[in-house]
Design an enzyme around this catalytic site. Structure first.
Site, mmCIF file in Angstrom:
data_model
loop_
_atom_site.group_PDB
_atom_site.id
_atom_site.type_symbol
_atom_site.label_atom_id
_atom_site.label_comp_id
_atom_site.label_asym_id
_atom_site.label_seq_id
_atom_site.Cartn_x
_atom_site.Cartn_y
_atom_site.Cartn_z
ATOM 1 N N GLY A 9 0.858 -1.186 0.000
ATOM 2 C CA GLY A 9 0.000 0.000 0.000
ATOM 3 C C GLY A 9 0.890 1.231 0.000
ATOM 4 O O GLY A 9 2.020 1.189 -0.528
ATOM 5 N N GLY A 12 4.175 0.667 2.280
ATOM 6 C CA GLY A 12 4.954 -0.425 1.702
ATOM 7 C C GLY A 12 5.589 -0.003 0.387
ATOM 8 O O GLY A 12 6.741 -0.335 0.097
ATOM 9 N N ALA A 130 2.565 8.584 3.998
ATOM 10 C CA ALA A 130 2.329 8.308 2.576
ATOM 11 C C ALA A 130 0.851 8.075 2.327
ATOM 12 O O ALA A 130 0.117 7.651 3.221
ATOM 13 C CB ALA A 130 3.124 7.075 2.158
ATOM 14 N N LYS A 187 4.440 4.811 19.524
ATOM 15 C CA LYS A 187 3.683 5.080 18.287
ATOM 16 C C LYS A 187 2.203 4.773 18.511
ATOM 17 O O LYS A 187 1.328 5.517 18.062
ATOM 18 C CB LYS A 187 4.274 4.221 17.154
ATOM 19 C CG LYS A 187 3.528 4.295 15.839
ATOM 20 C CD LYS A 187 4.175 5.235 14.844
ATOM 21 C CE LYS A 187 3.338 5.504 13.622
ATOM 22 N NZ LYS A 187 3.608 4.634 12.500
ATOM 23 N N SER A 257 -4.965 11.019 8.330
ATOM 24 C CA SER A 257 -4.445 9.842 9.049
ATOM 25 C C SER A 257 -4.863 8.575 8.325
ATOM 26 O O SER A 257 -5.810 8.561 7.540
ATOM 27 C CB SER A 257 -4.977 9.810 10.485
ATOM 28 O OG SER A 257 -6.312 9.315 10.485
ATOM 29 N N SER A 258 -4.152 7.492 8.635
ATOM 30 C CA SER A 258 -4.463 6.220 7.966
ATOM 31 C C SER A 258 -5.897 5.781 8.295
ATOM 32 O O SER A 258 -6.585 5.219 7.442
ATOM 33 C CB SER A 258 -3.468 5.142 8.392
ATOM 34 O OG SER A 258 -3.434 5.029 9.791
HETATM 35 O O1 PAF Z 1 -1.720 6.191 11.224
HETATM 36 C C1 PAF Z 1 -1.246 7.269 10.798
HETATM 37 O O2 PAF Z 1 -1.768 7.950 9.927
HETATM 38 C C2 PAF Z 1 0.120 7.719 11.352
HETATM 39 O O3 PAF Z 1 0.612 6.722 12.199
HETATM 40 C C3 PAF Z 1 0.072 9.071 12.069
HETATM 41 C C4 PAF Z 1 1.299 9.219 12.948
HETATM 42 C C5 PAF Z 1 -1.167 9.257 12.864
HETATM 43 C C6 PAF Z 1 0.250 10.183 11.059
HETATM 44 O O4 PAF Z 1 -0.797 10.313 10.159
#
Ligand code: PAF
Length: 306
Positions: A9, A12, A130, A187, A257-258
């Site tokens: 993705g 990656g 990304a 994290k 964010s993801s």
């Molecule tokens: O999950 C995410 O998007 C990232 O880990 C973070 C640090 C929140 C930045 O967008």
């Protein structure tokens, strides 16, 4: 080095792209057929902070037998499908293959362990950002640090070698840690604060801090998670997790964010591996985590509305 990215993705693709550019033999294993086809036809397009270019020397496939046994397998699938991805791609893992997870959330190492010997697994965290723009196209939204480590904290020759391979691939700063679980939790605590808030509200990472109600709710979630980390025997590398989460919100202020990206694209989120994991770990230690439980339910409600 012969490297496979399991789950090519956004993140990656960035790691695989950089490693291929540095001359490593890189394979992508993914199930997104158009992504695979475009990479094999035209190369991988990376744009953004590290410049705009095609990377042509990547072989993408959904068939692990086309890859064969590799030196390094980097697992980058969503935490929701780690077990499935590792089981269906077992053919690339030989006796001497090292399997690295740089994924978000808790539970990935445990899932990989069901198929791979513990001694072959290493872990770490990444602060790169990304976004997948489309099949074969990725945006490098932010260049950040990569920290990797052996699960037992030793500084082995193989971990030093992999760190060097990353450095040679211009992924600097890269470092080796003797407290990789502490880093994963650092994290995790950032994700506990940012991810559900953005997923529920549709705001970008930095905008959470523009709304005091949201900011304080996120703080409460992170505070609960810190208590759980402590009870779980984790030594955080960044003990002031609240300040850390705010700092990352600011630094990645413009990022989607993801988890918000998953909601926008109607995909299952990693909530069970992030806030949901805090609730589960809290239960083991009799620590109440009402804010994390609520945020987990609200994100699940979002998923139900797809
Ligand atoms: O999950 C995410 O998007 C990232 O880990 C973070 C640090 C929140 C930045 O967008």
């Amino acid at each position: 080095m012969k490297v496979v990215i399991i789950g090519a993705g956004a993140m990656g693709s960035i790691y695989g792209g950089f490693l291929a550019e540095a001359g490593n033999e890189v394979y992508f294993l993914d199930v997104f057929q158009e992504h695979i086809d475009n990479i094999n036809k035209d190369g991988l397009w990376i744009e953004g902070t590290s410049g705009d270019r095609y990377i042509k020397n990547i072989r993408a496939t959904s068939d692990p037998s086309e890859v064969g046994v590799v030196d390094l397998a980097i697992v980058f699938v969503k935490s929701t499908i780690t077990d499935l991805a590792i089981k269906s791609n077992q053919a690339v893992i030989g006796e001497n293959t090292v399997v690295l997870t740089l994924q978000n959330g808790l539970g990935n190492i445990e899932k990989i362990k069901t198929v791979v010997k513990e001694g072959q697994i290493i872990s770490g965290t990444t602060s790169h950002g990304a976004n997948l723009l489309g099949p074969g196209r990725v945006k490098h939204a932010g260049h950040g640090a990569t920290v990797i480590g052996e699960l037992n904290g030793e500084t082995t020759d193989r971990i030093k070698k992999i760190a060097d391979v990353f450095r040679d691939a211009k992924l600097e700063p890269v470092s080796v840690s003797d407290n990789v679980m502490g880093l994963i939790w650092d994290k995790l605590l950032v994700n506990v604060g940012i991810n559900p808030m953005t997923a529920i509200t549709g705001l970008k990472n930095g905008e959470i801090l523009d709304y005091p109600e949201l900011e304080s709710l996120a703080e409460e979630a992170v505070n609960e998670a810190m208590l759980v980390a402590d009870a779980s025997g984790i030594t955080l590398e960044t003990p002031d997790a609240v300040t850390h989460f705010k700092e990352i919100s600011r630094v990645t202020g413009e990022n989607v964010s993801s988890m918000l990206s998953d909601v926008i694209n109607k995909r299952r989120t990693e909530i069970d591996n992030i806030n949901g994991a805090i609730v589960r770990e809290g239960e083991k230690h009799n620590i109440k985590t009402p804010v994390n439980a609520l945020l987990t339910r609200l994100v699940k409600l979002k998923e139900e509305q797809y």
